[in-house]
Design a protein around this motif. Structure first.
Motif, PDB file in Angstrom:
ATOM      1  N   TYR A   1       0.837  -1.208   0.000  1.00 28.69           N
ATOM      2  CA  TYR A   1       0.000   0.000   0.000  1.00 28.69           C
ATOM      3  C   TYR A   1       0.869   1.254   0.000  1.00 28.69           C
ATOM      4  O   TYR A   1       1.789   1.404   0.809  1.00 28.69           O
ATOM      5  CB  TYR A   1      -0.901  -0.027   1.232  1.00 28.69           C
ATOM      6  N   LYS A   2       0.556   2.186  -0.885  1.00 20.36           N
ATOM      7  CA  LYS A   2       1.259   3.475  -0.970  1.00 20.36           C
ATOM      8  C   LYS A   2       0.240   4.557  -1.306  1.00 20.36           C
ATOM      9  O   LYS A   2      -0.527   4.393  -2.261  1.00 20.36           O
ATOM     10  CB  LYS A   2       2.358   3.450  -2.042  1.00 20.36           C
ATOM     11  N   LEU A   3       0.248   5.622  -0.548  1.00 16.38           N
ATOM     12  CA  LEU A   3      -0.640   6.745  -0.833  1.00 16.38           C
ATOM     13  C   LEU A   3       0.173   8.031  -0.807  1.00 16.38           C
ATOM     14  O   LEU A   3       0.877   8.318   0.161  1.00 16.38           O
ATOM     15  CB  LEU A   3      -1.766   6.831   0.206  1.00 16.38           C
ATOM     16  N   VAL A   4       0.091   8.789  -1.893  1.00 15.80           N
ATOM     17  CA  VAL A   4       0.730  10.103  -1.979  1.00 15.80           C
ATOM     18  C   VAL A   4      -0.378  11.133  -2.154  1.00 15.80           C
ATOM     19  O   VAL A   4      -1.129  11.094  -3.134  1.00 15.80           O
ATOM     20  CB  VAL A   4       1.717  10.190  -3.156  1.00 15.80           C
ATOM     21  N   THR A   5      -0.490  12.039  -1.190  1.00 13.51           N
ATOM     22  CA  THR A   5      -1.512  13.081  -1.229  1.00 13.51           C
ATOM     23  C   THR A   5      -0.838  14.435  -1.390  1.00 13.51           C
ATOM     24  O   THR A   5      -0.088  14.864  -0.510  1.00 13.51           O
ATOM     25  CB  THR A   5      -2.361  13.079   0.056  1.00 13.51           C
ATOM     26  N   ILE A   6      -1.078  15.090  -2.507  1.00 16.97           N
ATOM     27  CA  ILE A   6      -0.500  16.425  -2.727  1.00 16.97           C
ATOM     28  C   ILE A   6      -1.334  17.432  -1.940  1.00 16.97           C
ATOM     29  O   ILE A   6      -2.551  17.519  -2.103  1.00 16.97           O
ATOM     30  CB  ILE A   6      -0.473  16.758  -4.225  1.00 16.97           C
ATOM     31  N   THR A   7      -0.680  18.189  -1.082  1.00 21.34           N
ATOM     32  CA  THR A   7      -1.390  19.083  -0.172  1.00 21.34           C
ATOM     33  C   THR A   7      -1.161  20.563  -0.452  1.00 21.34           C
ATOM     34  O   THR A   7      -1.926  21.398   0.034  1.00 21.34           O
ATOM     35  CB  THR A   7      -0.976  18.791   1.282  1.00 21.34           C
ATOM     36  N   HIS A   8      -0.129  20.896  -1.237  1.00 21.98           N
ATOM     37  CA  HIS A   8       0.147  22.331  -1.456  1.00 21.98           C
ATOM     38  C   HIS A   8       1.107  22.471  -2.639  1.00 21.98           C
ATOM     39  O   HIS A   8       2.065  21.706  -2.775  1.00 21.98           O
ATOM     40  CB  HIS A   8       0.785  22.926  -0.197  1.00 21.98           C
ATOM     41  N   ILE A   9       0.827  23.451  -3.480  1.00 22.77           N
ATOM     42  CA  ILE A   9       1.735  23.806  -4.577  1.00 22.77           C
ATOM     43  C   ILE A   9       1.810  25.325  -4.660  1.00 22.77           C
ATOM     44  O   ILE A   9       0.786  26.008  -4.605  1.00 22.77           O
ATOM     45  CB  ILE A   9       1.255  23.245  -5.944  1.00 22.77           C
ATOM     46  N   ARG A  10       3.009  25.834  -4.784  1.00 19.91           N
ATOM     47  CA  ARG A  10       3.198  27.288  -4.947  1.00 19.91           C
ATOM     48  C   ARG A  10       4.294  27.515  -5.975  1.00 19.91           C
ATOM     49  O   ARG A  10       5.344  26.869  -5.919  1.00 19.91           O
ATOM     50  CB  ARG A  10       3.599  27.934  -3.628  1.00 19.91           C
ATOM     51  N   VAL A  11       4.047  28.427  -6.901  1.00 21.69           N
ATOM     52  CA  VAL A  11       5.045  28.765  -7.911  1.00 21.69           C
ATOM     53  C   VAL A  11       5.158  30.277  -7.998  1.00 21.69           C
ATOM     54  O   VAL A  11       4.153  30.975  -8.211  1.00 21.69           O
ATOM     55  CB  VAL A  11       4.677  28.198  -9.300  1.00 21.69           C
ATOM     56  N   GLY A  12       6.368  30.785  -7.838  1.00 19.90           N
ATOM     57  CA  GLY A  12       6.614  32.216  -7.976  1.00 19.90           C
ATOM     58  C   GLY A  12       5.791  33.065  -7.025  1.00 19.90           C
ATOM     59  O   GLY A  12       5.333  32.609  -5.985  1.00 19.90           O
ATOM     60  N   GLU A  13       5.605  34.331  -7.430  1.00 16.95           N
ATOM     61  CA  GLU A  13       4.813  35.275  -6.653  1.00 16.95           C
ATOM     62  C   GLU A  13       3.567  35.654  -7.456  1.00 16.95           C
ATOM     63  O   GLU A  13       3.546  35.513  -8.681  1.00 16.95           O
ATOM     64  CB  GLU A  13       5.634  36.541  -6.349  1.00 16.95           C
ATOM     65  N   PRO A  14       2.518  36.126  -6.778  1.00 13.38           N
ATOM     66  CA  PRO A  14       1.301  36.526  -7.519  1.00 13.38           C
ATOM     67  C   PRO A  14       1.561  37.786  -8.336  1.00 13.38           C
ATOM     68  O   PRO A  14       1.393  38.910  -7.879  1.00 13.38           O
ATOM     69  CB  PRO A  14       0.273  36.764  -6.396  1.00 13.38           C
ATOM     70  N   CYS A  15       2.029  37.574  -9.575  1.00 15.82           N
ATOM     71  CA  CYS A  15       2.444  38.688 -10.427  1.00 15.82           C
ATOM     72  C   CYS A  15       2.274  38.278 -11.887  1.00 15.82           C
ATOM     73  O   CYS A  15       2.611  37.156 -12.274  1.00 15.82           O
ATOM     74  CB  CYS A  15       3.910  39.041 -10.120  1.00 15.82           C
TER      75      CYS A  15
END
Length: 399
Positions: A245-259
């Motif tokens: 059993y393997k579970l990968v849950t993506i919880t957050h992604i951020r790229v650069g600044e809000p621009c």
């Protein structure tokens, strides 16, 4: 029932829980909670009271924890040491309820039932203050920072805890969706291993009109999402909770600044990895790291991967599980085998690496909101039941 509280004692324990519920504190910051607990324990005159347990230092130099408390009840005769553990910490979630004792801290709440677990162990301490074990000793541990996986590890590493190291350890956790007051119990794999990973990628910014002049992490992170999902089989309804059993849950992604004018040069992705065994976790962690290195290299980016909220697998020992089952039968408490390991994690598994240990689940109601829900509340009726189970274990093993 072994534990038979008077109406006044039960009312006191309920008031104690409600007071804790009003003023929750987060992992490693439970100083007021620890003070309240320590004062109540002092009044019971244990043979020793050890405070300041479970301190650790964060990467940024902040010192957290040191809020753990152990009350020791001695028999004066040779025999094994039994440890019973509860948790001090609340959660960074706003409580949504109309309870008279709801949290007065807008962004924090006891939505996992740790306030109830503390009331159970205070009740157990009350009983031990009236009748010590006939042999050996009992350690009642109020542990910091279970929610982040750092508390048990920090307590066990504390030099002051070394003389208290138990021969057997026990804990419970309330569980919604299970009939109130009944128990689920199993030997072997009980709770999954889990850990959070932060994957940071860095390239070079450029003007949004000329993205080719920079090195953006966007494509690498998008491929990471697909790659991480491919490593995971935990959402397949046919997949058993076993070593595969393997579970990968993506919880957050951020790229650069809000621009709008800049093609980003940095980005990060957070994910939680979950497996049944520690060996499978090490394999999954290696696969995630290899994937991140490959994607970063292909895009000419630097990559760093950090880990946090590290929980080893919680595995119940057959011997201590049989002790719990014997106590449940003696108390007349309905119980059933827990069919599969729980997907959630528990840092009580750390104790199982030092001695035989068992965590069991105490039903908090079929219609109860799930743990960590904003409207969850621990049922007060479980306080006497939980304390009774623990006291029965003590009387069966130590007299």
């Amino acid at each position: 029932m072994t534990t038979d509280f008077t109406n006044a004692q039960m009312s006191d324990l309920i008031d104690f829980r409600h007071a804790l519920h009003r003023k929750p504190e987060l992992s490693g910051e439970e100083h007021n909670t620890a003070h309240v607990v320590a004062e109540r324990l002092k009044a019971l005159q244990p043979d020793a009271l050890v405070t300041g347990l479970g301190k650790w230092t964060e990467e940024n130099g902040d010192i957290l924890g040191g809020t753990g408390i152990a009350a020791v009840f001695e028999s004066g005769k040779d025999g094994p040491t039994l440890l019973f553990r509860c948790e001090l910490d609340g959660l960074p979630i706003e409580e949504l309820s109309t309870l008279a004792y709801r949290s007065v801290v807008k962004t924090k709440a006891h939505l996992c039932g740790h306030d109830g677990h503390m009331a159970i162990l205070l009740g157990l301490a009350m009983r031990l203050s009236l009748q010590r074990p006939a042999m050996g000793r009992v350690i009642i541990l109020f542990q910091p920072a279970e929610e982040t996986g750092k508390g048990a590890r920090a307590v066990l590493a504390e030099p002051a805890f070394a003389p208290l190291m138990p021969n057997y350890a026990f804990a419970l956790h309330n569980l919604p969706g299970v009939q109130l007051g009944t128990v689920q119990l199993k030997a072997d794999a009980m709770c999954c291993a889990s850990r959070g990973v932060r994957i940071k990628m860095e390239g070079k910014t450029s003007h949004a009109s000329m993205p080719q002049d920079g090195k953006s992490p966007v494509e690498a992170l998008m491929k990471m999402v697909d790659g991480l999902n491919a490593l995971s089989n935990g959402l397949d309804a046919e997949q058993e909770l076993d070593e595969a059993y393997k579970l990968v849950t993506i919880t957050h992604i951020r790229v650069g600044e809000p621009c709008f004018g800049v093609s980003p040069g940095t980005g990060e992705l957070w994910a939680t990895l979950r497996t049944v065994t520690d060996a499978a976790m090490n394999e999954l962690l290696g696969a995630v790291q290899d994937l991140a290195k490959a994607e970063a290299a292909q895009q000419g980016l630097t990559m760093r991967m950090d880990e946090d909220d590290v929980f080893d697998a919680c595995t119940n020992h057959t011997m201590t599980t049989e002790m719990v089952a014997k106590a449940l039968e003696a108390e007349g408490i309905a119980w059933a085998p827990q069919p599969d390991p729980m997907r959630f994690s528990e840092d009580f598994g750390q104790f199982g690496q030092h001695c035989p240990a068992t965590l069991f689940l105490l039903g908090s109601g079929l219609d109860q909101p799930q743990l960590h829900n904003p409207d969850f509340d621990f049922p007060d009726s479980l306080i006497g039941i939980g304390a009774g189970i623990f006291e029965r274990i003590i009387r069966e093993q130590l007299g």
